[in-house]
Scaffold this active site. Sequence first.
Site, PDB file in Angstrom:
ATOM      1  CB  SER A   1      -0.865  -0.021   1.265  1.00  0.00           C
ATOM      2  OG  SER A   1      -1.384   1.261   1.522  1.00  0.00           O
TER       3      SER A   1
ATOM      4  CD  GLU B   1      -2.109   5.020   5.073  1.00  0.00           C
ATOM      5  OE1 GLU B   1      -1.684   4.945   6.230  1.00  0.00           O
ATOM      6  OE2 GLU B   1      -2.552   6.065   4.586  1.00  0.00           O
TER       7      GLU B   1
ATOM      8  CE1 TYR C   1      -4.142  -1.788   5.647  1.00  0.00           C
ATOM      9  CE2 TYR C   1      -2.988   0.195   4.959  1.00  0.00           C
ATOM     10  CZ  TYR C   1      -3.642  -0.976   4.647  1.00  0.00           C
ATOM     11  OH  TYR C   1      -3.796  -1.332   3.326  1.00  0.00           O
TER      12      TYR C   1
HETATM   13  P1  NAP Z   1     -11.575  -4.690   1.760  1.00  0.00           P
HETATM   14  O1  NAP Z   1     -12.707  -4.367   0.861  1.00  0.00           O
HETATM   15  O2  NAP Z   1     -11.578  -4.157   3.165  1.00  0.00           O
HETATM   16  O3  NAP Z   1     -11.451  -6.292   1.817  1.00  0.00           O
HETATM   17  C1  NAP Z   1     -10.657  -6.916   2.785  1.00  0.00           C
HETATM   18  C2  NAP Z   1     -10.808  -8.408   2.658  1.00  0.00           C
HETATM   19  O4  NAP Z   1      -9.995  -9.019   3.678  1.00  0.00           O
HETATM   20  C3  NAP Z   1     -12.245  -8.919   2.886  1.00  0.00           C
HETATM   21  O5  NAP Z   1     -12.487  -9.984   2.012  1.00  0.00           O
HETATM   22  C4  NAP Z   1     -12.195  -9.414   4.328  1.00  0.00           C
HETATM   23  O6  NAP Z   1     -13.104 -10.468   4.591  1.00  0.00           O
HETATM   24  C5  NAP Z   1     -10.783  -9.975   4.379  1.00  0.00           C
HETATM   25  N1  NAP Z   1     -10.329 -10.107   5.757  1.00  0.00           N
HETATM   26  C6  NAP Z   1     -10.170  -9.131   6.683  1.00  0.00           C
HETATM   27  N2  NAP Z   1      -9.764  -9.645   7.842  1.00  0.00           N
HETATM   28  C7  NAP Z   1      -9.671 -10.997   7.657  1.00  0.00           C
HETATM   29  C8  NAP Z   1      -9.311 -12.089   8.479  1.00  0.00           C
HETATM   30  N3  NAP Z   1      -8.961 -11.924   9.759  1.00  0.00           N
HETATM   31  N4  NAP Z   1      -9.328 -13.332   7.944  1.00  0.00           N
HETATM   32  C9  NAP Z   1      -9.689 -13.530   6.668  1.00  0.00           C
HETATM   33  N5  NAP Z   1     -10.050 -12.528   5.837  1.00  0.00           N
HETATM   34  C10 NAP Z   1     -10.031 -11.274   6.328  1.00  0.00           C
HETATM   35  O7  NAP Z   1     -10.183  -4.226   1.125  1.00  0.00           O
HETATM   36  P2  NAP Z   1      -9.831  -3.900  -0.398  1.00  0.00           P
HETATM   37  O8  NAP Z   1     -10.034  -2.439  -0.632  1.00  0.00           O
HETATM   38  O9  NAP Z   1     -10.457  -4.885  -1.286  1.00  0.00           O
HETATM   39  O10 NAP Z   1      -8.245  -4.113  -0.371  1.00  0.00           O
HETATM   40  C11 NAP Z   1      -7.670  -5.379  -0.652  1.00  0.00           C
HETATM   41  C12 NAP Z   1      -6.250  -5.405  -0.127  1.00  0.00           C
HETATM   42  O11 NAP Z   1      -5.495  -4.366  -0.729  1.00  0.00           O
HETATM   43  C13 NAP Z   1      -6.111  -5.200   1.378  1.00  0.00           C
HETATM   44  O12 NAP Z   1      -5.020  -5.965   1.817  1.00  0.00           O
HETATM   45  C14 NAP Z   1      -5.788  -3.719   1.507  1.00  0.00           C
HETATM   46  O13 NAP Z   1      -5.075  -3.487   2.710  1.00  0.00           O
HETATM   47  C15 NAP Z   1      -4.931  -3.522   0.274  1.00  0.00           C
HETATM   48  N6  NAP Z   1      -4.930  -2.190  -0.301  1.00  0.00           N
HETATM   49  C16 NAP Z   1      -6.090  -1.575  -0.608  1.00  0.00           C
HETATM   50  C17 NAP Z   1      -6.060  -0.318  -1.206  1.00  0.00           C
HETATM   51  C18 NAP Z   1      -7.326   0.394  -1.572  1.00  0.00           C
HETATM   52  O14 NAP Z   1      -7.263   1.622  -1.780  1.00  0.00           O
HETATM   53  N7  NAP Z   1      -8.451  -0.286  -1.699  1.00  0.00           N
HETATM   54  C19 NAP Z   1      -4.827   0.295  -1.482  1.00  0.00           C
HETATM   55  C20 NAP Z   1      -3.660  -0.386  -1.149  1.00  0.00           C
HETATM   56  C21 NAP Z   1      -3.711  -1.636  -0.578  1.00  0.00           C
HETATM   57  P3  NAP Z   1     -14.554 -10.205   5.248  1.00  0.00           P
HETATM   58  O15 NAP Z   1     -15.430  -9.853   4.085  1.00  0.00           O
HETATM   59  O16 NAP Z   1     -14.875 -11.496   5.866  1.00  0.00           O
HETATM   60  O17 NAP Z   1     -14.384  -9.087   6.231  1.00  0.00           O
HETATM   61  N1  GDD Z   2     -12.436   7.238   6.473  1.00  0.00           N
HETATM   62  C1  GDD Z   2     -12.525   8.564   6.627  1.00  0.00           C
HETATM   63  N2  GDD Z   2     -13.663   9.089   7.166  1.00  0.00           N
HETATM   64  N3  GDD Z   2     -11.490   9.330   6.244  1.00  0.00           N
HETATM   65  C2  GDD Z   2     -11.614  10.665   6.380  1.00  0.00           C
HETATM   66  C3  GDD Z   2     -12.755  11.260   6.913  1.00  0.00           C
HETATM   67  C4  GDD Z   2     -13.830  10.438   7.340  1.00  0.00           C
HETATM   68  O1  GDD Z   2     -14.855  10.896   7.824  1.00  0.00           O
HETATM   69  N4  GDD Z   2     -12.574  12.618   6.907  1.00  0.00           N
HETATM   70  C5  GDD Z   2     -11.369  12.839   6.382  1.00  0.00           C
HETATM   71  N5  GDD Z   2     -10.769  11.669   6.070  1.00  0.00           N
HETATM   72  C6  GDD Z   2      -9.424  11.507   5.508  1.00  0.00           C
HETATM   73  C7  GDD Z   2      -8.524  10.553   6.296  1.00  0.00           C
HETATM   74  O2  GDD Z   2      -7.995  11.208   7.448  1.00  0.00           O
HETATM   75  C8  GDD Z   2      -7.464  10.238   5.227  1.00  0.00           C
HETATM   76  O3  GDD Z   2      -6.497  11.248   5.196  1.00  0.00           O
HETATM   77  C9  GDD Z   2      -8.257  10.294   3.916  1.00  0.00           C
HETATM   78  O4  GDD Z   2      -9.521  10.913   4.221  1.00  0.00           O
HETATM   79  C10 GDD Z   2      -8.528   8.925   3.276  1.00  0.00           C
HETATM   80  O5  GDD Z   2      -9.057   8.055   4.259  1.00  0.00           O
HETATM   81  P1  GDD Z   2      -9.638   6.604   3.864  1.00  0.00           P
HETATM   82  O6  GDD Z   2     -10.620   6.726   2.774  1.00  0.00           O
HETATM   83  O7  GDD Z   2     -10.090   5.976   5.139  1.00  0.00           O
HETATM   84  O8  GDD Z   2      -8.396   5.855   3.214  1.00  0.00           O
HETATM   85  P2  GDD Z   2      -6.848   5.762   3.633  1.00  0.00           P
HETATM   86  O9  GDD Z   2      -6.084   6.620   2.669  1.00  0.00           O
HETATM   87  O10 GDD Z   2      -6.654   5.999   5.063  1.00  0.00           O
HETATM   88  O11 GDD Z   2      -6.541   4.221   3.356  1.00  0.00           O
HETATM   89  C11 GDD Z   2      -6.966   3.592   2.141  1.00  0.00           C
HETATM   90  O12 GDD Z   2      -5.964   3.685   1.168  1.00  0.00           O
HETATM   91  C12 GDD Z   2      -4.738   2.991   1.492  1.00  0.00           C
HETATM   92  C13 GDD Z   2      -3.778   3.234   0.326  1.00  0.00           C
HETATM   93  O13 GDD Z   2      -3.179   4.485   0.457  1.00  0.00           O
HETATM   94  C14 GDD Z   2      -7.306   2.127   2.485  1.00  0.00           C
HETATM   95  O14 GDD Z   2      -7.902   1.521   1.369  1.00  0.00           O
HETATM   96  C15 GDD Z   2      -6.048   1.343   2.841  1.00  0.00           C
HETATM   97  O15 GDD Z   2      -6.382  -0.046   2.994  1.00  0.00           O
HETATM   98  C16 GDD Z   2      -5.041   1.513   1.695  1.00  0.00           C
HETATM   99  O16 GDD Z   2      -3.858   0.810   1.958  1.00  0.00           O
END
Ligand code: NAP
Ligand code: GDD
Length: 339
Positions: A128, A130, A152
């Site tokens: 990520s 992050e 995280y």
């Molecule tokens: P998501 O929608 O939150 O999906 C997370 C998945 O992980 C769900 O299928 C969840 O299953 C499973 N999971 C969580 N805890 C678990 C546990 N203890 N045992 C087994 N399964 C578990 O996340 P996503 O956005 O698809 O992201 C997929 C991956 O990419 C994650 O690793 C995330 O950290 C990473 N990532 C995401 C982003 C982004 O912007 N979306 C960016 C960078 C990296 P349940 O349905 O059972 O909860």
């Molecule tokens: N969730 C949330 N809710 N975020 C808020 C809010 C609120 O009400 N108000 C402001 N924010 C700001 C957070 O402080 C952060 O700076 C930004 O919005 C994005 O927050 P999220 O959408 O929760 O995503 P993230 O950037 O923290 O994390 C996501 O992206 C990562 C990749 O950079 C997740 O998908 C992570 O799993 C992923 O790795």
Amino acid sequence: MSKRALITGITGQDGSYLAEHLLSLGYEVHGLVRRVALEQPQQRLGRLRNCLEDIHIHPSNLDSYASVFHVLSKNRFDECYHLAAQSFVAESFSDGFSTMATNINGTHYILAALQELQPDCRFYFAGSSEMFGKVRETPQREATPFHPRSPYGVSKVAGFHLTVNYREAYGMYCCNGILFNHESPRRGFEFVTRKITYGVARIKSGLASELRLGNLEAKRDWGHARDYVKAMHLMLQQPKPDDYVIATGETHSVRELCEFAFSEVGLDYRDYVRIDQTVFRPAEVDLLIGDASKARNVLNWEPRVNFVGLVEEMVQSDMKLISAGNEKDMPREVATPVG
Ligand code: NAP
Ligand code: GDD
């Protein structure tokens, strides 16, 4: 013979799009799910409704090495996409211990079981942006040092290094995707994009009168999940394993996201958005913008959807969701999105 892929986290946003993408390429797709998902299929397998009949589901618990080992000892895979994680950054401040346990041990269990049972299986780790946290350079690229700002982020840095270590120590084909934020109509309601687009739809439909948010100045490089899962697959098709940044190269603040999402339905965000100090994080990632040149050059990967297209699609989808009258059927935490 079609290739067989295992997706952990198949019930999540990315897992569901990746499953559909791999099926469209002729793969046999398998997914690990928590057993509870089988007891509540309506809520927990909802994102897989388009492809549930075409995939193979294995109940397994990522918190148990024995459980992961069992699935991998019974089935052989060509590719493993390890997406399962506690993925909500804010939650990792509330319960860093379980985030660490799931994200670090879960990754280690999969890698160790693969090394023991099927070391030729190609492995993808969901790293990520992050990990860059308090960024040392802008834009961020593969060589940018990590400085995570949350449990995280720390857990993802550990997963990244475990993945590199299995590649170097055992010669396994292991790749890290360093993916910047990617969203879609399937995004969880707790993430800021979906909280905003769903909030806009509720306000426009007269179901809410305000939207409470935290830091509006944070900037993110937001892309579309459907584009990003294609990059995951491309990474595992190369002659050699490597690590890649996946991003659009465009950054916007949460404020700009509000401005644009509200204007999509003819509203001014300043009339509805309220600042809630409780949603601010103990440490923030202020600015993310990725340089995906390596992915463009080596993988021939390009994002198709830009920020404007993404927000439009999400707002329109949430307007439809509400006008279909589905809101009353949603679980409480979904009907009242949290920070
Ligand atoms: P998501 O929608 O939150 O999906 C997370 C998945 O992980 C769900 O299928 C969840 O299953 C499973 N999971 C969580 N805890 C678990 C546990 N203890 N045992 C087994 N399964 C578990 O996340 P996503 O956005 O698809 O992201 C997929 C991956 O990419 C994650 O690793 C995330 O950290 C990473 N990532 C995401 C982003 C982004 O912007 N979306 C960016 C960078 C990296 P349940 O349905 O059972 O909860
Ligand atoms: N969730 C949330 N809710 N975020 C808020 C809010 C609120 O009400 N108000 C402001 N924010 C700001 C957070 O402080 C952060 O700076 C930004 O919005 C994005 O927050 P999220 O959408 O929760 O995503 P993230 O950037 O923290 O994390 C996501 O992206 C990562 C990749 O950079 C997740 O998908 C992570 O799993 C992923 O790795």
